[in-house]
Design a protein around this motif. Structure first.
Motif, PDB file in Angstrom:
ATOM      1  N   UNK A   1       0.530  -1.122  -0.555  1.00  9.36           N
ATOM      2  CA  UNK A   1       0.150   0.234   0.196  1.00  9.36           C
ATOM      3  C   UNK A   1       1.242   1.267  -0.110  1.00  9.36           C
ATOM      4  N   UNK A   2       2.114   0.843   0.766  1.00  9.66           N
ATOM      5  CA  UNK A   2       2.714   2.391   0.342  1.00  9.66           C
ATOM      6  C   UNK A   2       3.794   2.477  -0.219  1.00  9.66           C
ATOM      7  N   UNK A   3       3.562   1.959  -1.974  1.00  8.60           N
ATOM      8  CA  UNK A   3       4.900   1.840  -2.520  1.00  8.60           C
ATOM      9  C   UNK A   3       6.095   1.677  -2.306  1.00  8.60           C
ATOM     10  N   UNK A   4       6.317   1.232  -1.393  1.00  8.45           N
ATOM     11  CA  UNK A   4       7.906   0.746  -1.762  1.00  8.45           C
ATOM     12  C   UNK A   4       8.232  -0.295  -2.980  1.00  8.45           C
ATOM     13  N   UNK A   5      10.013   0.645  -3.071  1.00  8.74           N
ATOM     14  CA  UNK A   5      10.761   0.341  -3.900  1.00  8.74           C
ATOM     15  C   UNK A   5      10.547  -1.673  -4.120  1.00  8.74           C
ATOM     16  N   UNK A   6      10.701  -2.050  -4.869  1.00  9.08           N
ATOM     17  CA  UNK A   6      10.967  -3.271  -5.252  1.00  9.08           C
ATOM     18  C   UNK A   6      12.546  -3.678  -6.206  1.00  9.08           C
ATOM     19  N   UNK A   7      13.532  -4.166  -5.509  1.00  9.65           N
ATOM     20  CA  UNK A   7      14.440  -4.908  -6.351  1.00  9.65           C
ATOM     21  C   UNK A   7      14.480  -5.468  -7.131  1.00  9.65           C
ATOM     22  N   UNK A   8      15.314  -5.639  -8.371  1.00 11.28           N
ATOM     23  CA  UNK A   8      15.114  -6.660  -9.629  1.00 11.28           C
ATOM     24  C   UNK A   8      15.735  -7.179  -9.028  1.00 11.28           C
ATOM     25  N   UNK A   9      16.093  -8.285  -9.823  1.00  6.79           N
ATOM     26  CA  UNK A   9      16.670  -9.843  -8.942  1.00  6.79           C
ATOM     27  C   UNK A   9      16.712 -10.804 -10.214  1.00  6.79           C
ATOM     28  N   UNK A  10      18.760 -10.772  -9.537  1.00  6.37           N
ATOM     29  CA  UNK A  10      19.619 -10.877 -10.623  1.00  6.37           C
ATOM     30  C   UNK A  10      19.675 -12.531  -9.968  1.00  6.37           C
ATOM     31  N   UNK A  11      19.700 -13.552 -11.065  1.00  5.44           N
ATOM     32  CA  UNK A  11      19.607 -15.190 -10.534  1.00  5.44           C
ATOM     33  C   UNK A  11      20.571 -15.943 -11.480  1.00  5.44           C
ATOM     34  N   UNK A  12      20.473 -16.957 -11.062  1.00  4.02           N
ATOM     35  CA  UNK A  12      20.101 -18.401 -12.007  1.00  4.02           C
ATOM     36  C   UNK A  12      18.973 -18.177 -13.389  1.00  4.02           C
ATOM     37  N   UNK A  13      19.356 -17.421 -14.567  1.00  8.26           N
ATOM     38  CA  UNK A  13      17.930 -17.396 -15.174  1.00  8.26           C
ATOM     39  C   UNK A  13      17.501 -16.588 -15.023  1.00  8.26           C
ATOM     40  N   UNK A  14      17.970 -15.480 -14.788  1.00  8.95           N
ATOM     41  CA  UNK A  14      16.970 -14.224 -14.341  1.00  8.95           C
ATOM     42  C   UNK A  14      18.551 -12.899 -14.463  1.00  8.95           C
ATOM     43  N   UNK A  15      18.945 -13.093 -16.294  1.00  8.75           N
ATOM     44  CA  UNK A  15      19.708 -12.602 -16.370  1.00  8.75           C
ATOM     45  C   UNK A  15      19.834 -10.280 -16.677  1.00  8.75           C
ATOM     46  N   UNK A  16      18.398 -10.265 -16.772  1.00  2.00           N
ATOM     47  CA  UNK A  16      18.436  -8.877 -17.156  1.00  2.00           C
ATOM     48  C   UNK A  16      17.885  -8.527 -18.248  1.00  2.00           C
ATOM     49  N   UNK A  17      18.008  -7.439 -19.237  1.00  2.00           N
ATOM     50  CA  UNK A  17      17.452  -7.314 -20.016  1.00  2.00           C
ATOM     51  C   UNK A  17      19.246  -7.509 -21.659  1.00  2.00           C
ATOM     52  N   UNK A  18      18.533  -7.838 -23.092  1.00  2.00           N
ATOM     53  CA  UNK A  18      19.397  -8.670 -23.231  1.00  2.00           C
ATOM     54  C   UNK A  18      19.844  -7.516 -24.255  1.00  2.00           C
ATOM     55  N   UNK A  19      21.130  -7.576 -24.669  1.00  2.00           N
ATOM     56  CA  UNK A  19      21.755  -6.115 -25.867  1.00  2.00           C
ATOM     57  C   UNK A  19      21.518  -6.984 -26.701  1.00  2.00           C
ATOM     58  N   UNK A  20      19.554  -7.459 -27.533  1.00  2.00           N
ATOM     59  CA  UNK A  20      19.849  -7.325 -28.799  1.00  2.00           C
ATOM     60  C   UNK A  20      19.005  -6.236 -29.594  1.00  2.00           C
ATOM     61  N   UNK A  21      18.452  -5.963 -30.608  1.00  2.00           N
ATOM     62  CA  UNK A  21      17.400  -5.269 -31.152  1.00  2.00           C
ATOM     63  C   UNK A  21      16.502  -6.084 -31.407  1.00  2.00           C
ATOM     64  N   UNK A  22      15.114  -5.554 -31.962  1.00  5.10           N
ATOM     65  CA  UNK A  22      14.038  -6.411 -32.129  1.00  5.10           C
ATOM     66  C   UNK A  22      13.504  -5.908 -33.587  1.00  5.10           C
TER      67      UNK A  22
END
Length: 223
Positions: free
Chosen positions: A161-182
């Motif tokens: 309800x207070x809108x606390x920031x949720x950190x992004x998780x980087x783990x196995x299979x969670x590698x973030x954004x790919x450096x590719x073009x769509x």
């Protein structure tokens, strides 16, 4: 006793001189002349107005007013010209709020949707480690005629309800954004996770497909 008549006085050879006429005051003449001009102008105006009542209204005289800018006005105008215009972002989604499962189409013909929500806990070696999270898939469909850089995608999470920031998780299979073009007409799916404590259900995900598009806000409860 004899009475002799007294003869009448002899007439004066010259009649008495008349007093000279008063001199005309030049200032009075100017005032009288000005008053006469005003009367003529009023009469002429009255005739024009009364005449316009019988037929179509005739256009009145055009009056041009010239304003002389003072140095202060010129300085203020120069300051206004020097101020940068407000910067506008593209995209039609604006800052609207959508459900977690609702796809959003942006003004550049790019569509973003979220799906496959699940819960988990990051490993000891993750960043951040041992943290409960919500995992989901972000699908980007490029319907435009130009390619889109996938690494320009921005994702931010908040929860509770207070809108606390949720950190992004980087783990196995969670590698973030790919450096590719769509490429035009293609799509890309990215697995993403962000912090969501086990006692919290409400999740807010803010997504923008590129730097030029406004952010869409996805909200809802995660089981």
């Amino acid at each position: 006793m004899s009475h002799e008549s007294t003869p009448p006085p002899a007439p004066s050879p010259h009649p008495p001189a008349l007093p000279p006429p008063p001199k005309k005051n030049h200032s009075n003449a100017v005032v009288i002349g000005s008053a006469a001009a005003v009367v003529v102008a009023v009469v002429a105006t009255g005739i024009a107005v009364s005449g316009s009542r019988d037929g179509a209204a005739e256009p009145g005289p055009t009056v041009t007013v010239t304003e002389v800018a003072t140095p202060d006005d010129e300085s203020a105008a120069a300051e206004d010209d020097a101020r940068p215009a407000a910067e506008e972002s593209g995209g039609e989604s604006g800052d609207g709020v959508y459900s977690l499962s609702e796809p959003v189409a942006y003004g550049n013909d790019v569509e973003v949707s979220l799906s496959k929500f699940s819960r988990g806990t990051s490993s000891d070696y993750a960043s951040p480690g041992n943290t409960p999270y919500a995992k989901f898939t972000i699908k980007i469909v490029n319907g435009s005629d130009e390619s889109v850089n996938a690494d320009e995608l921005s994702v931010n999470c908040a929860y509770g309800d207070e809108g606390k920031e949720g950190d992004a998780i980087f783990d196995e299979g969670l590698d973030g954004l790919p450096e590719t073009r769509i490429l035009a007409g293609r799509s890309l799916s990215v697995v993403w996770a962000c912090e969501l404590p086990k006692d919290q259900k409400y999740l807010q995900v803010e997504v923008a497909p590129d730097y030029e598009s406004k952010t869409a806000v996805f909200t809802g409860n995660v089981k």
